[in-house]
Design a protein around this motif. Structure first.
Motif, PDB file in Angstrom:
ATOM      1  N   GLY A 124      26.912  19.616 -11.689  1.00 38.33           N
ATOM      2  CA  GLY A 124      25.839  20.552 -11.381  1.00 38.33           C
ATOM      3  C   GLY A 124      24.537  20.250 -12.073  1.00 38.33           C
ATOM      4  N   SER A 125      24.533  19.298 -12.970  1.00 37.97           N
ATOM      5  CA  SER A 125      23.308  19.014 -13.714  1.00 37.97           C
ATOM      6  C   SER A 125      22.372  18.120 -12.897  1.00 37.97           C
ATOM      7  N   PRO A 126      21.077  18.284 -13.105  1.00 40.48           N
ATOM      8  CA  PRO A 126      20.106  17.529 -12.288  1.00 40.48           C
ATOM      9  C   PRO A 126      19.881  16.105 -12.800  1.00 40.48           C
ATOM     10  N   TYR A 127      19.555  15.232 -11.896  1.00 42.28           N
ATOM     11  CA  TYR A 127      19.091  13.905 -12.292  1.00 42.28           C
ATOM     12  C   TYR A 127      18.038  13.438 -11.292  1.00 42.28           C
ATOM     13  N   VAL A 128      17.299  12.419 -11.696  1.00 39.05           N
ATOM     14  CA  VAL A 128      16.201  11.929 -10.856  1.00 39.05           C
ATOM     15  C   VAL A 128      16.580  10.605 -10.224  1.00 39.05           C
ATOM     16  N   ARG A 129      16.409  10.510  -8.943  1.00 40.64           N
ATOM     17  CA  ARG A 129      16.529   9.240  -8.239  1.00 40.64           C
ATOM     18  C   ARG A 129      15.096   8.768  -7.972  1.00 40.64           C
ATOM     19  N   SER A 130      14.675   7.747  -8.695  1.00 34.74           N
ATOM     20  CA  SER A 130      13.275   7.309  -8.583  1.00 34.74           C
ATOM     21  C   SER A 130      13.028   6.548  -7.288  1.00 34.74           C
ATOM     22  N   ASN A 131      11.808   6.625  -6.804  1.00 30.75           N
ATOM     23  CA  ASN A 131      11.335   5.788  -5.693  1.00 30.75           C
ATOM     24  C   ASN A 131      12.291   5.770  -4.509  1.00 30.75           C
ATOM     25  N   MET A 132      12.820   6.936  -4.172  1.00 29.33           N
ATOM     26  CA  MET A 132      13.803   6.976  -3.081  1.00 29.33           C
ATOM     27  C   MET A 132      13.146   6.883  -1.709  1.00 29.33           C
ATOM     28  N   ILE A 133      11.928   7.405  -1.605  1.00 27.53           N
ATOM     29  CA  ILE A 133      11.224   7.388  -0.321  1.00 27.53           C
ATOM     30  C   ILE A 133       9.895   6.666  -0.521  1.00 27.53           C
ATOM     31  N   CYS A 134       9.510   5.837   0.426  1.00 26.47           N
ATOM     32  CA  CYS A 134       8.156   5.303   0.369  1.00 26.47           C
ATOM     33  C   CYS A 134       7.381   5.797   1.577  1.00 26.47           C
ATOM     34  N   ILE A 135       6.091   5.918   1.375  1.00 24.62           N
ATOM     35  CA  ILE A 135       5.206   6.432   2.422  1.00 24.62           C
ATOM     36  C   ILE A 135       4.019   5.476   2.491  1.00 24.62           C
ATOM     37  N   PHE A 136       3.743   4.985   3.683  1.00 22.68           N
ATOM     38  CA  PHE A 136       2.618   4.051   3.791  1.00 22.68           C
ATOM     39  C   PHE A 136       1.994   4.107   5.171  1.00 22.68           C
ATOM     40  N   GLU A 137       0.741   3.710   5.201  1.00 21.52           N
ATOM     41  CA  GLU A 137       0.056   3.554   6.479  1.00 21.52           C
ATOM     42  C   GLU A 137       0.289   2.148   6.984  1.00 21.52           C
ATOM     43  N   ARG A 138       0.538   2.047   8.267  1.00 20.82           N
ATOM     44  CA  ARG A 138       0.841   0.744   8.847  1.00 20.82           C
ATOM     45  C   ARG A 138      -0.201   0.340   9.869  1.00 20.82           C
ATOM     46  N   ASN A 155       0.815  -1.226   0.000  1.00 22.64           N
ATOM     47  CA  ASN A 155       0.000   0.000   0.000  1.00 22.64           C
ATOM     48  C   ASN A 155       0.848   1.275   0.000  1.00 22.64           C
ATOM     49  N   ALA A 156       2.164   1.128  -0.206  1.00 24.49           N
ATOM     50  CA  ALA A 156       3.041   2.308  -0.166  1.00 24.49           C
ATOM     51  C   ALA A 156       2.942   3.135  -1.449  1.00 24.49           C
ATOM     52  N   VAL A 157       3.212   4.429  -1.316  1.00 20.86           N
ATOM     53  CA  VAL A 157       3.421   5.278  -2.482  1.00 20.86           C
ATOM     54  C   VAL A 157       4.859   5.804  -2.399  1.00 20.86           C
ATOM     55  N   TYR A 158       5.362   6.277  -3.505  1.00 21.05           N
ATOM     56  CA  TYR A 158       6.790   6.584  -3.593  1.00 21.05           C
ATOM     57  C   TYR A 158       7.045   8.037  -3.971  1.00 21.05           C
ATOM     58  N   MET A 159       8.156   8.529  -3.499  1.00 18.34           N
ATOM     59  CA  MET A 159       8.580   9.896  -3.821  1.00 18.34           C
ATOM     60  C   MET A 159       9.971   9.821  -4.445  1.00 18.34           C
ATOM     61  N   ASP A 160      10.157  10.566  -5.543  1.00 13.82           N
ATOM     62  CA  ASP A 160      11.464  10.609  -6.201  1.00 13.82           C
ATOM     63  C   ASP A 160      12.307  11.738  -5.617  1.00 13.82           C
ATOM     64  N   ALA A 161      13.597  11.639  -5.850  1.00 16.08           N
ATOM     65  CA  ALA A 161      14.492  12.746  -5.522  1.00 16.08           C
ATOM     66  C   ALA A 161      15.007  13.351  -6.812  1.00 16.08           C
ATOM     67  N   VAL A 162      15.258  14.652  -6.782  1.00 15.90           N
ATOM     68  CA  VAL A 162      15.985  15.303  -7.874  1.00 15.90           C
ATOM     69  C   VAL A 162      17.268  15.863  -7.264  1.00 15.90           C
ATOM     70  N   PHE A 163      18.379  15.300  -7.672  1.00 14.69           N
ATOM     71  CA  PHE A 163      19.670  15.698  -7.105  1.00 14.69           C
ATOM     72  C   PHE A 163      20.546  16.301  -8.209  1.00 14.69           C
ATOM     73  N   ALA A 164      21.645  16.902  -7.789  1.00 17.46           N
ATOM     74  CA  ALA A 164      22.602  17.459  -8.752  1.00 17.46           C
ATOM     75  C   ALA A 164      23.805  16.530  -8.876  1.00 17.46           C
ATOM     76  N   ALA A 165      24.237  16.285 -10.088  1.00 16.63           N
ATOM     77  CA  ALA A 165      25.457  15.510 -10.326  1.00 16.63           C
ATOM     78  C   ALA A 165      26.671  16.398 -10.058  1.00 16.63           C
ATOM     79  N   SER A 166      27.853  15.843 -10.197  1.00 22.95           N
ATOM     80  CA  SER A 166      29.042  16.604  -9.820  1.00 22.95           C
ATOM     81  C   SER A 166      29.332  17.738 -10.802  1.00 22.95           C
TER      82      SER A 166
END
Lengths: 722, 722
Positions: free
Chosen positions: B400-414, B387-398
């Motif tokens: 300085g350019s951006p990239y996406v880290r998918s599904n880095m955080i999950c959020i769920f009711e327990r 039942n989790a949903v996911y949050m991506d991250a947008v980080f900077a590479a070395s």
């Protein structure tokens, strides 16, 4: 006469607070309550004023247990066996002039149990009985086959057996026969019909509590709330002789102090008392297992799940007893012994108020009231998840006759969304590596409701070999009446011994300790206790690093060496090892105890309550196995003097190396109440682990399968949802 | 040339262990890896020998984040914003000759954030950048609107920013250019193609680590196992200059000692490496919520669930940042502030082996590697429940350019089968009382894989106002090669600094500490730190009781008074209170920190690693809020000297009464490895609570509805089940 009967019925209904649904056809309920039994027997209901007392139906009284047969040496006495023992007791005592305070299986010797295999005849079945007759404690063994009754001398031990439910039921009447008491109530403007008294054990503080079995009754008004605990009639104590059922001393300090009865508003916690909005999340989240559990309960008590097998039974004093816990080794496929027996041996709940109405409140609930006797039927959807199954208890009433406590234990598999292990590696060998395994465990749970407080005890078995024991506290904080309605009324130097929780209510500071008896059998009976000490070491210039943490191992030779006070800055791991068995690479096989959330008693070691509950002097103890050393606060805890405790046994300093040893762990909570605990307390938990340490050759859940979407249940929302 | 290219590809693939799926079209990957990027760009796959390197698809690179717009003052920099900052940096540095080590939102002043309301324009958006160019650290602020770049002096602080992923990727090649290294490998009979080296931060021990940015490379063979950590080439260390990409010192101690490479058998943990039975419970148990969650995530980061609301975002250094956690008061319906900001500020993982290849292993993972940078995509069924949903991250590479880290955080009711509160009362008023309420919580989770170890961080919000922060350890224990295959070969006086886990493998003793920055805002910024001290008091003959536990409260006036070492026998509760706000009955509103499973560092306080990680000197600290004091091990933790730490700030002993204060908590684990940790470690957890204490007028979940069977999901077993 009609009016008197009606009044009696009300009082009887009130008394039921201590009855906890225990009514049996064999019940030896004394005069005062026989009418209740009759009333209940006739109608199934007793109605008095706005109170309805529901009698358990015949079905739940014997619920398919009439035909129970013991199939395992440790199976509890059956309904039939208990009835047989009762007959023998009637003969032994020459009639019904006795009361039973414990009637349970006298477990066979460990060797006989260990040797027993399915299909073998059971070792001799015997009952261990604690009874009282003519003012004397009896310790009896009844042979179920021959009917022979033998008596053991227990005159050298102080104290009394636990107060029987029926005794509580009777003794709470005593104040109402006392004109001073009735006057005190009436002078406060209260209606006697609204008043309920609870039997508090008096502790033991010297001569005053010697010779007589006493109870201290304190009273509450039930007017306008089910949560009468929040409406104490502060300062009234009726010290009552249990055997005589007479008030021997009546104290009223509250009247003089003009302590008002706290108001009823906001105290009721029942859904049916609804007077404010109910919060409800529209999309329920549920633990679902539509095909049923993965465990079986063989012959009523032998639980087999995943790689675990253990015997589970209800016990009137300990609550739940886990025996012969064994785990299957994934390398060999063999079941290996971990623990012979584990249970909550004693509790200690000292309140921290030295005043007259409070100083004695230093409960040892297992030995004084019966931790299992107070464990009632569980709510099948809110105490345990939907996938739980339930186990009943068969206990003996105070006349020795059997009754059934339905749904006392629940057993369920848990998936809480956590991983048993996981690792993400970058994409290097073959596909990117992201491996995770769901953590699934098996929980066996009971809840003891010791009047106001509820203790939830979980034994949780993990597939990785870990046993987690969790104690959760909820229910109702017992409170003290006060004239204060704001902290600004309290003089700076005055100690109110607690927190003002609401108008005229103080939540008194207290502790909770639960001591566990953990008879470890790591790959066999002969074990040692290893202190894996972590200490600072210096490199003496041989490294750019100045210091490191060094491991030093020492086996405890005697019991005193195993009296352990935990130290954050001088830490150790504590292992129970089998010195006779090693892994392939030579580590002794073992289990460690992993403490968490500990608290230590701050009472003076010579204070009587602390001497009686001396098991709180250390967090960890190890003793040589001794069949008679089961109850860490003493066999007869009620008004005991503290000479039959874990501290005393351990101070004899017997050898414990490479022997059959018992580990004891004391879990503790300090509780400074806060307003969030009013009018009912959110659950707080603490626990400890028994964890394999070089017991397996490798991670025993390495080969567990991950979850796969197409194998999980297929669910839709209920039509009634939201 | 073809052969050389192939070899390079293998090495490049190997290097990906440190790449962690970070490849972006803007990537400033240095020469060595550009071929990898090209290869990946052409085919989507790079194949070399038996290795396949999967390149993230374009979809996951930008996955709908191209159009992200910040909607809250604390929202992280968007893909577009990061790209804009990079352009400004190229201008500032006059080209691409710089590396970015951190590029995140420079959070607006707290007052501006507190004042902001939905619909208001956002406060000025600024980026905080840590970069290096020409051997110098830069601390920059880039205004996103004007493009102005301002520089802050950081020359007074020792150390370096975290090593960028691309730097790791490059530096692990250096040994292969060194003939001594190649000879050492070949002399051991190993194939260079099988060897992978990992970059270990060198710590700081004095002059030797000064002036240069260093990394210590240690190597493993990947032959026949994905779990190369279990196959160390013990004793080889290539000390390498990160800026120069050159080995500056090559050490080979292992060869002389004839330390064999441990065998591959039994080390692989992947399901696909299946060579032994897989254990599977036929009836899966699952957390089901078919209608979806009860929470919403407003504008990508603002989580609203039950009575909670908080801002949640990924952070490259801290992992997860929880901001403006607020809880709704059931009495007033108003949202009340609890915590302005909470995050894992620093880690400390000292290994307890003073020998040459191990003494320096004293990691501060957040500041050295980036706790968030190493948090990879979660397994959607095994890391988090269904039942989790996911949050991506947008980080900077070395670069300085951006990239996406998918599904880095999950959020769920327990719902884990537990009760939020419960009570059983005997049948006295109306029906028998048995009230219980299910405990449902909301979990936000990330997992950082710091090479071998996996840290699971859970922020769990309970409806009763409690925040539980849990740290779980799993993954792979880093091990030491040894010639021993049985403990009986070890001389009695020899310290192997760990446990023999398998043939030729020692699990070295170590600790884990995670320090949390908890900027509490209990009903507003001005708070105090209250020590609720529990101590023994004597009744001096005024009671039959000798002693009791008394509560004494003291507000800490300065930072030093709030340097707290926990004491089991001299305990306190620790409250953050708002001295300006009281409940109706006059208690100051507060939250307490409830420690659990603590460990204290045993290193000498003057040992360099301990000075650098001095936040482990106490379990609890409180400092006055200072915008620059975010990282308890120092802003530039890499090779830092320890002059910019929580200990140093706290020793300045500033006032903390009735001010904006920050609570810091250090969670600790001692880890003496055991065979069960081989080849991958079962999860162990510890945590702490932030718990309301007289914050609410009463139990805030009093009116929560119980579960009702006809509202729970309707499930059936999957066809593929069992």
């Amino acid at each position: 006469m009609e009016a008197k009967n009606s009044f009696m019925l009300i009082l009887l209904a009130v008394s039921a607070v201590l009855l906890f649904t225990v009514f049996t056809s064999h019940s030896s309920i004394s005069t005062a309550s026989s009418e209740l039994t009759d009333c209940a027997a006739n109608s199934g209901w007793c109605t008095a004023k706005n109170r309805i007392l529901r009698r358990p139906t015949a079905a739940s009284l014997s619920a398919n247990h009439s035909s129970d047969v013991a199939g395992h040496p440790l199976d509890p006495l059956t309904l039939t066996e208990i009835a047989g023992v009762r007959d023998r007791l009637v003969s032994f005592f020459g009639g019904s002039g006795f009361s039973v305070h414990s009637l349970v299986l006298d477990e066979p010797d460990k060797d006989a149990v260990r040797r027993w295999k399915k299909g073998d005849p059971l070792p001799q079945r015997q009952a261990a009985v604690i009874a009282r007759a003519a003012g004397k404690n009896y310790l009896l063994t009844v042979d179920l086959e021959s009917g022979a009754v033998s008596e053991q001398d227990s005159s050298h031990v102080s104290g009394f057996p636990l107060i029987a439910l029926e005794e509580m039921q009777a003794v709470i009447w005593a104040p109402f026969k006392n004109p001073d008491f009735n006057n005190s109530i009436i002078e406060r403007g209260l209606d006697l019909n609204d008043v309920v008294c609870l039997p508090f054990s008096p502790g033991w503080f010297g001569d005053k509590e010697d010779g007589k079995r006493l109870v201290k009754l304190e009273c509450f008004t039930t007017k306008d709330t089910a949560n009468f605990y929040m409406r104490p009639i502060e300062g009234i104590i009726a010290v009552t002789d249990i055997d005589e059922n007479e008030v021997v001393e009546f104290i009223d300090r509250g009247k003089k102090k003009h302590i008002p009865i706290p108001k009823a508003d906001g105290t009721d916690y029942r859904l049916s008392s609804d007077n404010s909005p109910v919060f409800k999340l529209p999309n329920p989240v549920s633990m679902e297992q539509p095909n049923g559990p993965n465990f079986v309960i063989e012959g009523n008590h032998l639980v087999k799940w995943a790689n675990w097998e253990f015997h589970l039974k209800p016990d009137p004093r300990a609550g739940v007893v886990v025996s012969q816990a064994r785990v299957r080794d994934p390398d060999t496929g063999l079941l290996r012994n971990v623990m012979y027996k584990g249970f909550a041996s004693e509790l200690f709940v000292p309140y921290m108020d030295p005043e007259e109405a409070w100083y004695f409140k230093t409960y040892m609930d297992a030995g004084e009231y019966g931790f299992g006797l107070q464990a009632l039927a569980l709510d099948p959807l809110n105490d345990c998840p939907r996938n739980a199954v339930y186990m009943d208890a068969v206990f003996a009433a105070s006349d020795g006759s059997p009754y059934v406590r339905s749904n006392m234990i629940c057993i369920f598999e848990r998936y809480a969304g956590d991983a048993a292990w996981r690792h993400t590696e970058a994409p290097i060998v073959g596909d990117m590596i992201r491996e995770a395994r769901p953590k699934i465990s098996l929980v066996a749970r009971m809840v003891a409701s010791l009047a106001n407080y509820d203790y939830i005890i979980d034994w949780e078995f993990h597939a990785d070999g870990l046993i987690h024991v969790k104690v959760s506290l909820t229910g109702i904080v017992i409170v003290k009446g006060t004239s204060y309605v704001n902290t600004n009324q309290v003089n700076e130097n005055e100690d109110v011994y607690g927190t003002l929780l609401s108008d005229n209510i103080i939540g008194v500071v207290h502790d909770h300790y639960v001591n566990f008896h953990l008879d470890m059998d790591v790959d066999g009976p002969d074990n040692s206790f290893l202190n894996v000490h972590l200490k600072r070491a210096y490199t003496d210039g041989k490294s750019p690093r100045k210091s490191y943490m060094k491991v030093e191992k020492q086996v405890a030779k005697t019991e005193k060496e195993a009296q352990i006070k935990l130290k954050l800055y001088d830490p150790s791991e504590f292992h129970v090892i089998n010195p006779n068995k090693r892994t392939k690479v030579g580590n002794p096989v073992g289990y460690k105890i992993v403490p968490a959330g500990t608290a230590a008693s701050l009472l003076d070691p010579e204070d009587p309550p602390q001497k009686r509950a001396a098991f709180t002097n250390n967090q960890i103890w190890v003793t040589g196995y001794n069949r008679s050393q089961q109850w860490s606060g003493g066999l007869f805890a009620y008004q005991s003097h503290g000479e039959d405790t874990l501290q005393v046994w351990s101070d004899r300093d017997g050898p414990i190396e490479n022997r059959d040893i018992v580990l004891w762990y004391t879990l503790g909570f300090h509780h400074v109440p806060c307003q969030e605990d009013f009018p009912i307390m959110p659950t707080v938990s603490s626990g400890f682990d028994l964890k394999p340490v070089n017991f397996f050759e490798r991670n025993p859940v390495l080969r567990v399968a991950p979850y796969d979407d197409n194998q999980l249940p297929v669910c839709k929302a209920a039509a009634a949802s939201a």
